[in-house]
Design an enzyme around this catalytic site. Structure first.
Site, PDB file in Angstrom:
ATOM      1  N   ASP A 147       0.809  -1.212   0.000  1.00 42.21           N
ATOM      2  CA  ASP A 147       0.000   0.000   0.000  1.00 42.21           C
ATOM      3  C   ASP A 147       0.847   1.270   0.000  1.00 42.21           C
ATOM      4  O   ASP A 147       0.582   2.192  -0.772  1.00 42.21           O
ATOM      5  CB  ASP A 147      -0.937  -0.010   1.213  1.00 42.21           C
ATOM      6  CG  ASP A 147      -1.818   1.214   1.260  1.00 42.21           C
ATOM      7  OD1 ASP A 147      -2.921   1.170   0.703  1.00 42.21           O
ATOM      8  OD2 ASP A 147      -1.398   2.229   1.849  1.00 42.21           O
ATOM      9  N   ALA A 179      -5.083   2.304  -0.642  1.00 38.97           N
ATOM     10  CA  ALA A 179      -4.910   1.554  -1.889  1.00 38.97           C
ATOM     11  C   ALA A 179      -5.422   0.128  -1.726  1.00 38.97           C
ATOM     12  O   ALA A 179      -6.109  -0.412  -2.602  1.00 38.97           O
ATOM     13  CB  ALA A 179      -3.439   1.551  -2.305  1.00 38.97           C
ATOM     14  N   ASP A 180      -5.110  -0.486  -0.590  1.00 40.55           N
ATOM     15  CA  ASP A 180      -5.628  -1.823  -0.318  1.00 40.55           C
ATOM     16  C   ASP A 180      -7.144  -1.823  -0.193  1.00 40.55           C
ATOM     17  O   ASP A 180      -7.835  -2.683  -0.756  1.00 40.55           O
ATOM     18  CB  ASP A 180      -5.029  -2.360   0.983  1.00 40.55           C
ATOM     19  CG  ASP A 180      -3.627  -2.926   0.808  1.00 40.55           C
ATOM     20  OD1 ASP A 180      -3.325  -3.429  -0.282  1.00 40.55           O
ATOM     21  OD2 ASP A 180      -2.839  -2.876   1.762  1.00 40.55           O
ATOM     22  N   LEU A 181      -7.677  -0.887   0.585  1.00 40.26           N
ATOM     23  CA  LEU A 181      -9.112  -0.887   0.861  1.00 40.26           C
ATOM     24  C   LEU A 181      -9.931  -0.597  -0.391  1.00 40.26           C
ATOM     25  O   LEU A 181     -10.955  -1.250  -0.644  1.00 40.26           O
ATOM     26  CB  LEU A 181      -9.431   0.134   1.954  1.00 40.26           C
ATOM     27  CG  LEU A 181      -8.816  -0.164   3.326  1.00 40.26           C
ATOM     28  CD1 LEU A 181      -9.035   1.002   4.276  1.00 40.26           C
ATOM     29  CD2 LEU A 181      -9.399  -1.442   3.915  1.00 40.26           C
ATOM     30  N   GLY A 184      -9.882  -3.603  -2.575  1.00 43.13           N
ATOM     31  CA  GLY A 184     -10.841  -4.593  -2.100  1.00 43.13           C
ATOM     32  C   GLY A 184     -12.259  -4.262  -2.508  1.00 43.13           C
ATOM     33  O   GLY A 184     -13.026  -5.142  -2.925  1.00 43.13           O
TER      34      GLY A 184
END
Length: 407
Positions: A147, A179-181, A184
């Site tokens: 991230d 960025a991860d969230l 997802g």
């Protein structure tokens, strides 16, 4: 289980955050999610503490807050995929699943015969979602993505933080792994689209989603600012590059209030509230475009005015006249906020280690409400039950797999 995705099965081969965030959303929506973890260690984030969940006696457990944040509603099955029997279990599960989510490096699962081409031959309706840092094409396809790196390379840090002429200037990381969230969430959107396609054709498909792609897409209006002006946006700190006034202001009790004015009518009402209605008629400030040009002069006047009342006084006054405003709250204050409480944004689930508090899913369905049926699982707590229920393994078969260290 309730929810719009009940009767769907998700095989979750992902770990850390982007993939688990997507599969947690699917679990909240009623899907059965079987999370595959490494024996002994499990998902990397199980070790990402402190802080740890506290047991009912007040002592720390070994359940990390990070893992608990993204694994609600799942069944933990430990499988050693370095062993042929472990790979065969994954193939069997994939043949009986609707969705598979994985975040291995590009090409990693193909070496094990767990790639989309192989598994879709066993299950043509399988929706196979691959989440990587940089996607399955391009010169960086085989590079791992994290991230922080993606926030930097994807441009987000270049527009986050104080301006160069302000104290503490410099690019800043956003305080959660955005960025991860957002990857997802985009993965979940992609999966739902693929499910609709499958209802019409019976066909599954492969989804290739990358953290960098999502971060670039998330630049949104800032990217459009660049396309329209030819100039890359810079850090503006507390204020908005396209709206004025849209920033924090000091109050009489040494706190700050966010005032977020989005149109000229709101600005006129605000000027009247501070006893300076003439500002809204001033040619320098009458329109948002002019206010952006004359930001510095306007903000000096407004700062002097906002210092005359407390945060609470301003909040009550401005809410009454429809001028958007609010306090800057820490996370403890967020969960004490009456509006947050009214929306049910905190839930508590029972686990073997005691109650687990969690941030609720924000989706509010009228017909298929979200239900929270299972706390984040202990490592491997569902191994025997899943093998028996889903794959019809006998007790002796399960025991043999355990003796060999396959599960």
């Amino acid at each position: 289980m309730a929810g719009p995705l009940k009767k769907l099965r998700v095989l979750d081969l992902s770990r850390v955050l982007a993939g688990p965030w997507s599969t947690q959303i699917l679990a909240d929506m009623g899907a059965e999610v079987i999370k595959i973890e490494r024996p002994d260690s499990g998902d990397d984030t199980r070790l990402w503490g402190p802080p740890w969940l506290k047991a009912e006696n007040g002592e720390n457990t070994r359940e990390s807050a990070y893992f608990l944040a993204a694994n609600r509603g799942k069944h933990s099955l430990t499988v050693d995929i370095s062993q042929p029997e472990g790979l065969e279990l994954i193939r069997e599960l994939a043949s009986q699943s609707d969705i598979l989510v994985e975040n291995f490096k590009s090409g990693g699962l193909a070496k094990k015969g767990l790639d989309y081409a192989t598994l879709s031959a066993l299950n043509p309706g399988l929706i196979y979602c691959s989440i990587t840092g940089f996607g399955h094409t391009g010169p960086m396809a085989e590079m791992p993505g994290y991230d922080y790196l993606i926030q930097a390379q994807g441009g987000l840090m270049s527009i986050t933080g104080a301006a160069d002429d302000q104290p503490g200037a410099g690019p800043k990381r956003v305080g959660v792994a955005v960025a991860d969230l957002t990857t997802g969430m985009n993965a979940t959107i992609a999966i739902l689209g693929a499910l609709y396609h499958r209802t019409q054709t019976g066909e599954g498909q492969h989804i290739d989603i990358a953290l960098l792609d999502v971060q670039v897409s998330w630049l949104a209006n800032q990217a459009q600012n660049y396309f329209c002006s030819g100039e890359p946006p810079t850090r503006t700190g507390d204020y908005h590059p396209n709206l004025v006034p849209y920033q924090p202001f000091p109050t009489a009790d040494d706190q700050q209030i966010i005032i977020a004015i989005g149109n000229n009518g709101q600005f006129q009402r605000f000027c009247e509230a501070i006893g300076q209605g003439e500002l809204a008629q001033d040619a320098r400030f009458a329109t948002n475009a002019e206010r952006v040009k004359h930001r510095v002069e306007l903000i000096k006047v407004l700062v002097s005015a906002t210092k005359t009342r407390t945060l609470k006084q301003w909040t009550l006054l401005l809410n009454e006249i429809g001028v958007p405003c609010g306090p800057i709250q820490d996370i403890a204050q967020v969960f004490d906020d009456p509006q947050v409480q009214a929306r049910g944004m905190e839930v508590t689930l029972d686990s073997a280690n005691g109650p687990v508090k969690s941030v609720a899913n924000p989706i509010k369905y009228s017909k298929t409400p979200i239900e929270y049926h299972k706390a984040p699982p202990a490592l491997g707590e569902d191994t025997s039950a899943v093998l028996e229920r889903v794959l019809q393994k006998t007790a002796s078969e399960i025991e043999a797999l355990k003796r060999k260290g396959v599960v």
